[in-house]
Design a protein around this motif. Structure first.
Motif, PDB file in Angstrom:
ATOM      1  N   HIS A 113      28.444  19.162  60.652  1.00 47.13           N
ATOM      2  CA  HIS A 113      29.642  18.858  61.439  1.00 47.13           C
ATOM      3  C   HIS A 113      29.661  17.380  61.801  1.00 47.13           C
ATOM      4  O   HIS A 113      28.846  16.600  61.282  1.00 47.13           O
ATOM      5  N   ASP A 114      30.566  17.008  62.686  1.00 43.20           N
ATOM      6  CA  ASP A 114      30.760  15.578  62.963  1.00 43.20           C
ATOM      7  C   ASP A 114      29.648  14.961  63.794  1.00 43.20           C
ATOM      8  O   ASP A 114      29.657  13.753  64.044  1.00 43.20           O
ATOM      9  N   ARG A 121      31.684   8.528  56.848  1.00 42.58           N
ATOM     10  CA  ARG A 121      33.076   8.763  56.432  1.00 42.58           C
ATOM     11  C   ARG A 121      33.447  10.229  56.451  1.00 42.58           C
ATOM     12  O   ARG A 121      34.629  10.579  56.554  1.00 42.58           O
ATOM     13  N   MET A 122      32.447  11.103  56.364  1.00 37.28           N
ATOM     14  CA  MET A 122      32.717  12.540  56.367  1.00 37.28           C
ATOM     15  C   MET A 122      32.870  13.091  57.779  1.00 37.28           C
ATOM     16  O   MET A 122      33.217  14.258  57.965  1.00 37.28           O
ATOM     17  N   LYS A 123      32.620  12.251  58.790  1.00 30.32           N
ATOM     18  CA  LYS A 123      32.697  12.725  60.168  1.00 30.32           C
ATOM     19  C   LYS A 123      34.124  12.743  60.709  1.00 30.32           C
ATOM     20  O   LYS A 123      34.346  13.054  61.880  1.00 30.32           O
ATOM     21  N   VAL A 124      35.078  12.407  59.862  1.00 29.05           N
ATOM     22  CA  VAL A 124      36.490  12.584  60.235  1.00 29.05           C
ATOM     23  C   VAL A 124      36.764  14.057  60.513  1.00 29.05           C
ATOM     24  O   VAL A 124      37.537  14.404  61.411  1.00 29.05           O
ATOM     25  N   PHE A 125      36.112  14.927  59.758  1.00 27.55           N
ATOM     26  CA  PHE A 125      36.294  16.370  59.909  1.00 27.55           C
ATOM     27  C   PHE A 125      35.320  16.903  60.955  1.00 27.55           C
ATOM     28  O   PHE A 125      34.134  16.571  60.937  1.00 27.55           O
ATOM     29  N   SER A 126      35.803  17.772  61.836  1.00 27.48           N
ATOM     30  CA  SER A 126      34.944  18.310  62.894  1.00 27.48           C
ATOM     31  C   SER A 126      33.848  19.196  62.331  1.00 27.48           C
ATOM     32  O   SER A 126      32.765  19.286  62.899  1.00 27.48           O
ATOM     33  N   ILE A 175      39.620  22.959  55.265  1.00 27.78           N
ATOM     34  CA  ILE A 175      39.981  21.587  54.921  1.00 27.78           C
ATOM     35  C   ILE A 175      40.751  21.496  53.601  1.00 27.78           C
ATOM     36  O   ILE A 175      41.754  20.790  53.488  1.00 27.78           O
TER      37      ILE A 175
END
Length: 316
Positions: A113-114, A121-126, A175
């Motif tokens: 997860h974030d 850059r992948m931490k945009v998604f929770s 997503i």
């Protein structure tokens, strides 16, 4: 003995580090008491002759923890809320409570997860992936791969990428790609939610390739099933390709590619053609086996797993 527990969408799978596997459907587990579950595990693994040295457990989304922790140290079973994206049946909760009641030494694996140590850059998604994907990834890592992508394509589609032995990121079911039953909210679903015709979670759990049409694998015809698998193969291939962009940017130009989930043997050939490379299917109990291998290595002193930190209290 080392045991791993995979809390899947339709079943809860148990495996030891030697590869023996035992499965309880989630609905069935929801009707069992903790003591009944303990008895089943003892019988399945003949625990009258061996003791559990360490058990690695997956539970729900695993979004309340970022490290591997002792089960007794996880607040709220390691989740932020029970009101997650998906169906709450209760089988996983009963298994969690059974492990606590048995007083077996146990660790709880986090989801991705974030707050995870992944590519920023992948931490945009929770949320990226539930804990059993960590088990899947560890099984592949122990098979000798350091750069790889796994797309778990079944009721949902969830894809995880590993570069140089560390989890780089993950794409969760809400997503991108729809699975057979659940899927992301498209424009029509957003409109229905805004109009009060359904909740967002209802839209997600009805957003899959089959369920959008009011079908299940049991109710559809052979032609409808074939069409559903064709669509599932396309979406899994698209997620594998998308995660490949991230791994290529991290220096993993040609990661090994894998499919997990019950349909994997049926669609792996088609997915291979779509991506232009071999995509190998994983076995249904590989996530639980990977969790058992995590338990074995943590017991042996591993301080991190796939880049996930092991909490120091584990060895107290």
């Amino acid at each position: 003995m080392f045991i791993g527990v995979d809390h899947g969408t339709r079943a809860i799978r148990f495996a030891n580090s030697e590869g023996r596997c035992y499965v309880i459907p989630r609905k069935e587990a929801g009707g069992l008491t903790p003591s009944e579950i303990i008895d089943r595990i003892r019988e399945a693994f003949d625990l009258s002759k061996e003791e559990v040295e360490l058990l690695a457990l997956c539970y729900s989304m695993g979004d309340g923890i970022a490290d591997i922790v002792r089960i007794e140290d996880a607040e709220n079973r390691g989740v932020i809320s029970q009101e997650g994206a998906g169906l709450h049946i209760g089988g996983g909760t009963n298994v969690f409570d059974a492990v606590l009641a048995a007083k077996w030494p146990a660790i709880l694996l986090p989801g991705i997860h974030d707050r995870s140590d992944v590519d920023p850059r992948m931490k945009v998604f929770s949320h990226g992936a539930s804990p059993e994907k960590v088990g899947l990834a560890y099984k592949v890592l122990k098979d000798g791969k350091r750069d790889f992508i796994i797309s778990d394509a079944s009721s949902n589609v969830v894809t995880i990428g590993v570069a140089t032995g560390r989890i780089a990121g993950a794409i969760d079911a809400p997503i991108f790609a729809p699975g057979l039953l659940h899927g992301p909210l498209d424009v029509a679903a957003i409109r229905k939610v805004d109009a009060g015709k359904m909740t967002a979670n209802e839209a997600f759990t009805r957003g899959g390739i089959l369920r959008k049409r009011g079908l299940t694998l049991k109710s559809c015809t052979d032609e409808e099933k074939e069409a559903a698998f064709e669509a599932l193969a396309l979406y899994a291939a698209m997620e594998l390709a998308a995660m490949g962009v991230l791994l290529r940017d991290l220096g993993a130009a040609e990661p090994a590619l894998y499919l997990a989930g019950d349909p994997a043997p049926q669609i792996s050939g088609r997915v291979s053609k779509l991506v232009g490379r071999e995509v190998l299917p994983l076995k249904s109990c590989d996530a639980a086996l990977g969790c058992a291998l995590i338990a074995e290595d943590v017991y042996g002193g591993a301080r991190e797993v796939l880049g996930l930190r092991v909490d120091g209290r584990v060895w107290r």
